[in-house]
Design an enzyme around this catalytic site. Structure first.
Site, mmCIF file in Angstrom:
data_model
loop_
_atom_site.group_PDB
_atom_site.id
_atom_site.type_symbol
_atom_site.label_atom_id
_atom_site.label_comp_id
_atom_site.label_asym_id
_atom_site.label_seq_id
_atom_site.Cartn_x
_atom_site.Cartn_y
_atom_site.Cartn_z
ATOM 1 N NE ARG A 48 -2.759 0.470 3.484
ATOM 2 C CZ ARG A 48 -2.013 1.134 4.210
ATOM 3 N NH1 ARG A 48 -1.863 2.539 4.217
ATOM 4 N NH2 ARG A 48 -1.856 0.677 5.491
ATOM 5 C CE1 TYR A 102 -15.261 4.622 -18.377
ATOM 6 C CE2 TYR A 102 -14.912 5.614 -16.168
ATOM 7 C CZ TYR A 102 -15.222 4.717 -16.886
ATOM 8 O OH TYR A 102 -15.466 3.326 -16.601
ATOM 9 C CG ASP A 174 -8.851 9.359 -18.874
ATOM 10 O OD1 ASP A 174 -8.108 8.618 -19.595
ATOM 11 O OD2 ASP A 174 -9.940 9.113 -18.433
ATOM 12 C CE LYS A 199 -11.551 0.874 -19.874
ATOM 13 N NZ LYS A 199 -11.990 1.979 -19.625
HETATM 14 C C1 LIG Z 1 -12.281 2.937 -18.471
HETATM 15 C C2 LIG Z 1 -12.014 4.259 -18.587
HETATM 16 C C3 LIG Z 1 -11.675 4.832 -17.051
HETATM 17 C C4 LIG Z 1 -11.768 4.147 -15.691
HETATM 18 O O1 LIG Z 1 -11.240 3.086 -15.834
HETATM 19 P P1 LIG Z 1 -11.355 1.976 -14.743
HETATM 20 O O2 LIG Z 1 -10.045 1.190 -14.864
HETATM 21 O O3 LIG Z 1 -12.506 0.995 -15.233
HETATM 22 O O4 LIG Z 1 -11.434 2.458 -13.254
HETATM 23 C C5 LIG Z 1 -11.551 5.991 -17.143
HETATM 24 N N1 LIG Z 1 -11.085 6.832 -18.506
HETATM 25 C C6 LIG Z 1 -11.459 6.389 -19.579
HETATM 26 C C7 LIG Z 1 -11.223 7.151 -20.710
HETATM 27 C C8 LIG Z 1 -11.909 5.133 -19.572
HETATM 28 O O5 LIG Z 1 -12.048 4.625 -20.732
#
Ligand SMILES: *Cc1c(COP(=O)(O)O)cnc(C)c1O
Length: 389
Positions: A48, A102, A174, A199
Site C-alpha cells: 500500500r 468518461y 485522461d 484499456k
Molecule cells: C475505463 C475508463 C476509465 C476508468 O477506468 P477503470 O479502470 O474502469 O476504473 C477512465 N477513463 C477512460 C477514458 C476509460 O475508458
C-alpha cells in the site's frame, strides 16, 4: 536503457525490468511479499506504500513511456483519477472540466465533490476560449480527456496547458484513449497524465488498473493521499501489466492502422450515415488531432442509415463482440445510448451529439478484411429483415 534515445518498443520490452540474479530468467521475477525486513522507517516496503519491487519496476516503465519523471500505479483507472483530483483539490477550490468525460469521472464530480466543498464547472465547447471563460480566482485544476468518448472529439492540449500555465493552474489529462503510443501530453505542457490501464496499457481485457505520470514533486503529492486512501494494485496484476506493456507499441500501431482503414471504408459505405474518427479529414477536429497525435487510435464510432436497425446489426455481428469495455486485442462494439451513456438524460445525450443509433467500435488486432466481412454480413441480414417487414 537510460539513454534519452531509447526507442518506444525497447522501453516497452525492457525499461524497469528486474534482473533475475538467482536463475538468470528472461523476465522479471514476481515478488508477492507483503512484509519486508527494513533498515529504517523511511525505506520500509509495503504494497500500500506503492513500493514493492514489481510496483517500482513497472512505474519506471510507464513514466518513461509518458515522458514523465515518476509514476504511480493503482487498482483501477478510477482510483488513479479520484486520488489525483483529490490530491490537488481541497474545500473552497474550483476545477474546470471538459463536459465530454468518461462516465465514472463525471459521476465522481457530480456525486461526491459537493460533499467536500469543491466547486466545479463543465465546459461545453472544447475550444480553449471555453475553458478560459470558466476560470475563477479559486480555480486550481483544469481536467481534459482527448480523444473523448464516444465521438472522439479533440481538445487542443497545447493551448489548454499554456492557458493554465499563465494562470498557475495544474492541468490533468485522461490519456486512456490515445495511449502513450499516439500522444505524450507532458511534451505538450500537461502536468499530470492519467490512464485507465484496464484499456490499452493492459490490452487483453484481463486487468483492472490505473496509472498516473508526472514530475517527482507532483507524484509525491499524489502519493501522500494515495497511501491513505489505499488504492494500490496487487503485485500479481502489476506483473501481468508489465508483461502486457511489452507489446503495447506493436498492438497500438496495428490497431491505429486497422481503425483508420476501416473508418475510411465505412465513410464510403452506402449503408453508413456518419463516421467519427479523428484520423479522417472529415472529422471536425482533424487539424488539431494531426498536430498533437502520432497515430489516431483504435477507437471509432459510426451511425448506420436511419432505416437500418443498429441494435439488430449489433446482434448479427459474429466476430465483433458486444462488450462494455474497450481497447482489447479483440474487436468489441457497443451502443453508447444503451450502455456507457445510458445514465445521461436524453437531453444531455442530444447536447453531446450521441444519437440512439450511434455505435462505438473498439477496433482490435484481427485482420481488417475479416472485420469488414463481419460488418458486411451483419448489414446484409439487417437489410433482409427490413424487407421482410
Ligand atoms: C475505463 C475508463 C476509465 C476508468 O477506468 P477503470 O479502470 O474502469 O476504473 C477512465 N477513463 C477512460 C477514458 C476509460 O475508458
Amino acid at each position: 536503457m537510460n539513454s534519452k534515445n531509447t526507442g518506444f518498443n525497447t522501453i516497452c520490452t525492457h525499461v524497469g525490468e528486474i534482473e533475475d540474479k538467482q536463475f538468470k530468467g528472461a523476465i522479471s521475477p514476481i515478488y508477492l511479499s507483503t512484509s519486508y525486513a527494513f533498515e529504517n522507517v523511511d525505506t520500509k516496503r509495503y504494497p500500500r506504500y506503492f513500493n514493492t519491487p514489481n510496483q517500482e519496476a513497472l512505474c519506471k516503465k510507464i513514466a518513461r513511456l509518458e515522458k514523465g519523471d515518476a509514476a504511480l500505479i493503482f487498482g483501477s483507472g478510477m482510483a488513479a483519477i479520484s486520488t489525483s483530483l483529490l490530491a490537488f483539490l481541497k474545500k473552497g477550490d474550483h476545477i474546470v472540466l471538459q463536459r465530454t468525460l468518461y462516465g465514472g469521472t463525471a459521476n465522481l464530480v457530480n456525486e461526491e465533490f459537493n460533499k467536500y466543498g469543491i466547486e466545479y464547472s463543465f465546459v461545453d465547447s472544447q475550444k480553449v476560449s471555453g475553458f478560459e471563460e470558466k476560470i475563477q480566482n479559486n480555480t486550481k485544476v483544469i481536467y481534459i480527456e482527448t480523444p473523448s468518448n464516444p465521438l472522439l472529439t479533440i481538445t487542443d492540449i497545447k493551448e489548454v496547458s499554456s492557458l493554465a500555465k499563465k494562470k498557475g493552474i495544474i492541468t490533468m489529462i485522461d490519456n486512456t484513449f490515445a495511449s502513450p503510443v499516439n500522444q505524450n501530453p507532458i511534451e505538450l505542457g500537461i502536468d499530470i497524465v492519467i490512464h485507465s490501464a484496464t484499456k490499452y496499457l493492459g490490452g487483453h481485457s484481463d486487468i483492472l488498473a490505473g496509472a498516473v505520470v508526472s514530475s517527482e514533486k507532483h507524484i509525491e503529492q499524489v502519493f501522500n493521499l494515495a497511501k491513505n486512501l489505499g488504492g494500490s494494485l496487487s503485485d500479481f496484476t502489476v506483473w501481468m501489466l508489465e508483461r502486457s506493456i511489452k507489446t503495447l507499441g506493436l498492438r497500438i500501431k496495428h490497431q491505429n492502422k486497422n481503425a483508420k482503414q476501416i473508418a475510411k471504408w465505412l465513410e464510403k459505405h452506402p449503408d453508413v450515415k456518419a463516421v467519427y474518427y479523428p484520423g479522417l479529414k472529415s472529422h471536425p477536429d482533424y487539424t488539431i488531432a494531426k498536430k498533437q497525435m502520432r497515430g489516431f487510435g483504435g477507437m471509432l464510432s459510426f451511425e448506420l442509415k436511419e432505416e437500418l436497425d443498429a441494435s439488430k446489426f449489433q446482434q448479427e455481428l459474429k466476430l465483433i463482440k458486444s462488450s462494455m469495455s474497450l481497447a482489447g486485442v479483440e474487436s468489441t462494439i457497443l451502443s453508447p445510448s444503451l450502455t456507457s451513456h445510458a445514465l445521461l438524460s436524453e437531453e444531455e445525450r442530444k447536447r453531446q451529439g450521441i444519437n440512439d443509433g450511434l455505435l462505438r467500435f473498439s477496433v482490435g488486432i484481427e485482420e481488417k478484411e475479416d472485420l469488414m466481412n463481419d460488418i458486411e454480413q451483419a448489414l446484409k441480414k439487417v437489410k433482409i429483415l427490413e424487407l421482410e417487414h
